[in-house]
Design a protein around this motif. Structure first.
Motif, PDB file in Angstrom:
ATOM      1  N   GLN A   1      11.276 105.655-110.431  1.00 39.19           N
ATOM      2  CA  GLN A   1      11.180 104.210-110.226  1.00 39.19           C
ATOM      3  C   GLN A   1      12.514 103.530-110.503  1.00 39.19           C
ATOM      4  O   GLN A   1      12.894 102.582-109.809  1.00 39.19           O
ATOM      5  CB  GLN A   1      10.086 103.634-111.145  1.00 39.19           C
ATOM      6  CG  GLN A   1       9.510 102.315-110.648  1.00 39.19           C
ATOM      7  CD  GLN A   1       8.932 102.418-109.253  1.00 39.19           C
ATOM      8  OE1 GLN A   1       8.278 103.395-108.912  1.00 39.19           O
ATOM      9  NE2 GLN A   1       9.178 101.423-108.433  1.00 39.19           N
TER      10      GLN A   1
ATOM     11  N   VAL B   1      14.569 101.226-107.901  1.00 33.99           N
ATOM     12  CA  VAL B   1      15.093  99.886-108.232  1.00 33.99           C
ATOM     13  C   VAL B   1      16.580  99.808-107.914  1.00 33.99           C
ATOM     14  O   VAL B   1      17.062  98.820-107.335  1.00 33.99           O
ATOM     15  CB  VAL B   1      14.823  99.551-109.720  1.00 33.99           C
ATOM     16  CG1 VAL B   1      15.577  98.309-110.150  1.00 33.99           C
ATOM     17  CG2 VAL B   1      13.339  99.357-109.970  1.00 33.99           C
TER      18      VAL B   1
ATOM     19  N   ALA C   1      17.033  99.592-104.146  1.00 35.32           N
ATOM     20  CA  ALA C   1      16.676  98.255-103.649  1.00 35.32           C
ATOM     21  C   ALA C   1      17.764  97.237-103.978  1.00 35.32           C
ATOM     22  O   ALA C   1      18.146  96.414-103.124  1.00 35.32           O
ATOM     23  CB  ALA C   1      15.346  97.817-104.258  1.00 35.32           C
TER      24      ALA C   1
ATOM     25  N   LYS D   1      15.227  91.508-101.820  1.00 31.81           N
ATOM     26  CA  LYS D   1      14.931  90.947-103.148  1.00 31.81           C
ATOM     27  C   LYS D   1      13.459  91.113-103.511  1.00 31.81           C
ATOM     28  O   LYS D   1      13.118  91.394-104.663  1.00 31.81           O
ATOM     29  CB  LYS D   1      15.321  89.467-103.194  1.00 31.81           C
ATOM     30  CG  LYS D   1      16.816  89.257-103.384  1.00 31.81           C
ATOM     31  CD  LYS D   1      17.169  87.785-103.432  1.00 31.81           C
ATOM     32  CE  LYS D   1      18.664  87.589-103.658  1.00 31.81           C
ATOM     33  NZ  LYS D   1      19.044  86.162-103.635  1.00 31.81           N
ATOM     34  N   LYS D   2      12.606  90.924-102.502  1.00 31.97           N
ATOM     35  CA  LYS D   2      11.174  91.133-102.735  1.00 31.97           C
ATOM     36  C   LYS D   2      10.882  92.597-103.095  1.00 31.97           C
ATOM     37  O   LYS D   2      10.066  92.885-103.974  1.00 31.97           O
ATOM     38  CB  LYS D   2      10.369  90.732-101.489  1.00 31.97           C
ATOM     39  CG  LYS D   2      10.170  89.242-101.344  1.00 31.97           C
ATOM     40  CD  LYS D   2       9.398  88.921-100.090  1.00 31.97           C
ATOM     41  CE  LYS D   2       9.240  87.422 -99.911  1.00 31.97           C
ATOM     42  NZ  LYS D   2       8.534  87.084 -98.639  1.00 31.97           N
ATOM     43  N   VAL D   3      11.581  93.489-102.389  1.00 35.09           N
ATOM     44  CA  VAL D   3      11.435  94.930-102.682  1.00 35.09           C
ATOM     45  C   VAL D   3      11.896  95.218-104.109  1.00 35.09           C
ATOM     46  O   VAL D   3      11.247  95.973-104.847  1.00 35.09           O
ATOM     47  CB  VAL D   3      12.219  95.782-101.662  1.00 35.09           C
ATOM     48  CG1 VAL D   3      12.289  97.237-102.105  1.00 35.09           C
ATOM     49  CG2 VAL D   3      11.583  95.694-100.287  1.00 35.09           C
TER      50      VAL D   3
ATOM     51  N   ALA E   1      11.924  93.114-106.607  1.00 32.28           N
ATOM     52  CA  ALA E   1      10.917  92.562-107.533  1.00 32.28           C
ATOM     53  C   ALA E   1       9.712  93.492-107.643  1.00 32.28           C
ATOM     54  O   ALA E   1       9.191  93.744-108.745  1.00 32.28           O
ATOM     55  CB  ALA E   1      10.477  91.185-107.064  1.00 32.28           C
ATOM     56  N   ARG E   2       9.291  94.027-106.459  1.00 32.49           N
ATOM     57  CA  ARG E   2       8.149  94.939-106.454  1.00 32.49           C
ATOM     58  C   ARG E   2       8.465  96.227-107.216  1.00 32.49           C
ATOM     59  O   ARG E   2       7.641  96.715-108.005  1.00 32.49           O
ATOM     60  CB  ARG E   2       7.754  95.240-105.011  1.00 32.49           C
ATOM     61  CG  ARG E   2       6.434  95.966-104.867  1.00 32.49           C
ATOM     62  CD  ARG E   2       5.896  95.944-103.464  1.00 32.49           C
ATOM     63  NE  ARG E   2       6.771  96.569-102.486  1.00 32.49           N
ATOM     64  CZ  ARG E   2       7.395  95.917-101.507  1.00 32.49           C
ATOM     65  NH1 ARG E   2       7.260  94.612-101.358  1.00 32.49           N
ATOM     66  NH2 ARG E   2       8.187  96.555-100.649  1.00 32.49           N
ATOM     67  N   GLU E   3       9.664  96.755-106.969  1.00 34.11           N
ATOM     68  CA  GLU E   3      10.064  98.004-107.637  1.00 34.11           C
ATOM     69  C   GLU E   3      10.239  97.798-109.147  1.00 34.11           C
ATOM     70  O   GLU E   3       9.901  98.676-109.946  1.00 34.11           O
ATOM     71  CB  GLU E   3      11.364  98.546-107.028  1.00 34.11           C
ATOM     72  CG  GLU E   3      11.260  98.990-105.587  1.00 34.11           C
ATOM     73  CD  GLU E   3      10.282 100.116-105.344  1.00 34.11           C
ATOM     74  OE1 GLU E   3      10.069 100.926-106.259  1.00 34.11           O
ATOM     75  OE2 GLU E   3       9.710 100.180-104.247  1.00 34.11           O
TER      76      GLU E   3
ATOM     77  N   LYS F   1       8.596  95.607-110.875  1.00 35.37           N
ATOM     78  CA  LYS F   1       7.223  95.509-111.389  1.00 35.37           C
ATOM     79  C   LYS F   1       6.621  96.899-111.602  1.00 35.37           C
ATOM     80  O   LYS F   1       6.002  97.187-112.638  1.00 35.37           O
ATOM     81  CB  LYS F   1       6.375  94.713-110.391  1.00 35.37           C
ATOM     82  CG  LYS F   1       5.073  94.194-110.967  1.00 35.37           C
ATOM     83  CD  LYS F   1       4.341  93.338-109.951  1.00 35.37           C
ATOM     84  CE  LYS F   1       3.018  92.847-110.509  1.00 35.37           C
ATOM     85  NZ  LYS F   1       2.280  92.028-109.514  1.00 35.37           N
ATOM     86  N   LYS F   2       6.849  97.768-110.603  1.00 31.12           N
ATOM     87  CA  LYS F   2       6.379  99.157-110.722  1.00 31.12           C
ATOM     88  C   LYS F   2       7.061  99.863-111.893  1.00 31.12           C
ATOM     89  O   LYS F   2       6.434 100.650-112.616  1.00 31.12           O
ATOM     90  CB  LYS F   2       6.657  99.921-109.422  1.00 31.12           C
ATOM     91  CG  LYS F   2       5.704  99.607-108.292  1.00 31.12           C
ATOM     92  CD  LYS F   2       6.077 100.430-107.078  1.00 31.12           C
ATOM     93  CE  LYS F   2       5.176 100.120-105.895  1.00 31.12           C
ATOM     94  NZ  LYS F   2       5.558 100.883-104.694  1.00 31.12           N
TER      95      LYS F   2
ATOM     96  N   THR G   1       5.500  98.778-115.066  1.00 33.23           N
ATOM     97  CA  THR G   1       4.196  99.444-115.213  1.00 33.23           C
ATOM     98  C   THR G   1       4.381 100.891-115.661  1.00 33.23           C
ATOM     99  O   THR G   1       3.671 101.377-116.546  1.00 33.23           O
ATOM    100  CB  THR G   1       3.425  99.424-113.867  1.00 33.23           C
ATOM    101  OG1 THR G   1       3.580  98.165-113.253  1.00 33.23           O
ATOM    102  CG2 THR G   1       1.953  99.681-114.054  1.00 33.23           C
TER     103      THR G   1
END
Length: 255
Positions: A44, A48, A51, A134-136, A138-140, A142-143, A146
């Motif tokens: 992950q 990140v 991205a 940027k959305k990617v 943010a998603r990465e 977040k992952k 987690t």
């Protein structure tokens, strides 16, 4: 002979078992769930980074396009000024050549404008790409968070299990120590009892050995008493000898 001795020495050296290495205390094995969680965090993290790299690449691309837009804007402003100047000239001298010059300048200006529009359209696409990247990110991210939470939970669970195991081992060791102490105390008690049972017997034996010795002492005294009696008898016998001596001359006189 020397070769034969060397060969024999080699054979004996080969037969000797290799010295065993001292067993190194190994750390407790990490469970597979923890290792999997760690690998997920690493993957992950790479995602990140990738991205973010895309975002930076798109940003540099946009910066280049902005420079192009500025250059094309400068060109367009020059062409507009040229068209305005040629239009004024054509108005002053309404010749066919002046009109053609205005048309050609206007055509150049239009092509520059279209080019600028295309570059601006590309810039819009790049901006959209940046937003998507940027959305990617943010998603990465977040992952990633987690995965990190999952790893922390797994580590806490592993540490809890290790602590529980250590506590159980400590309890077991304490129980063993207590059992050993009890066993040692019981052994000492039994030894003390045996020693206490032996003491009266030993005292009785000593007393039995001492009694005959005390009885023999008076016998010595009796022996010491007997000696003066013998001396007395010797003293008593002495006068008899003297009487015998006195009688001998008497016999000579009779002859």
């Amino acid at each position: 002979m020397a070769r034969a001795k060397k060969a024999a020495a080699k054979k004996t050296a080969a037969r000797k078992p290799a010295a065993k290495k001292a067993a190194v205390a190994k750390a407790p094995a990490v469970p597979k769930s923890v290792t999997n969680a760690e690998s997920k965090v690493k993957l992950q993290d790479k995602a990140v980074v990738q991205a973010e790299k895309k975002v930076t690449q798109s940003q540099t691309k946009l910066d280049k396009h902005r420079a192009k837009i500025d250059a094309e804007n400068a060109k367009l402003s020059k062409l507009r000024a040229d068209v305005a100047a040629k239009r004024e000239k054509a108005q002053k001298t309404s010749t066919a050549a002046a009109k053609r010059a205005v048309e050609t300048a206007r055509g150049r200006m239009n092509t520059a404008r279209l080019k600028l529009q295309d570059i601006r359209g590309e810039a819009k696409l790049i901006r959209a790409e940046i937003q998507a990247a940027k959305k990617v990110v943010a998603r990465e991210v977040k992952k990633m968070r987690t995965a990190e939470r999952n790893l922390k939970a797994k580590l806490r669970d592993h540490e809890r299990k290790l602590a529980k195991k250590a506590k159980a081992e400590q309890k077991k060791a304490e129980q063993k120590a207590k059992a050993a102490a009890r066993k040692a105390a019981a052994k000492a008690k039994s030894v003390a009892k045996k020693a206490a049972g032996r003491k009266p017997k030993a005292a009785a034996k000593k007393a039995a050995t001492k009694k005959p010795a005390t009885k023999k002492a008076p016998a010595k005294k009796a022996a010491s008493k007997k000696k003066p009696a013998a001396k007395k008898a010797a003293t008593r016998k002495a006068p008899a000898k003297k009487a015998a001596r006195k009688r001998a001359p008497a016999k000579k006189a009779s002859s």
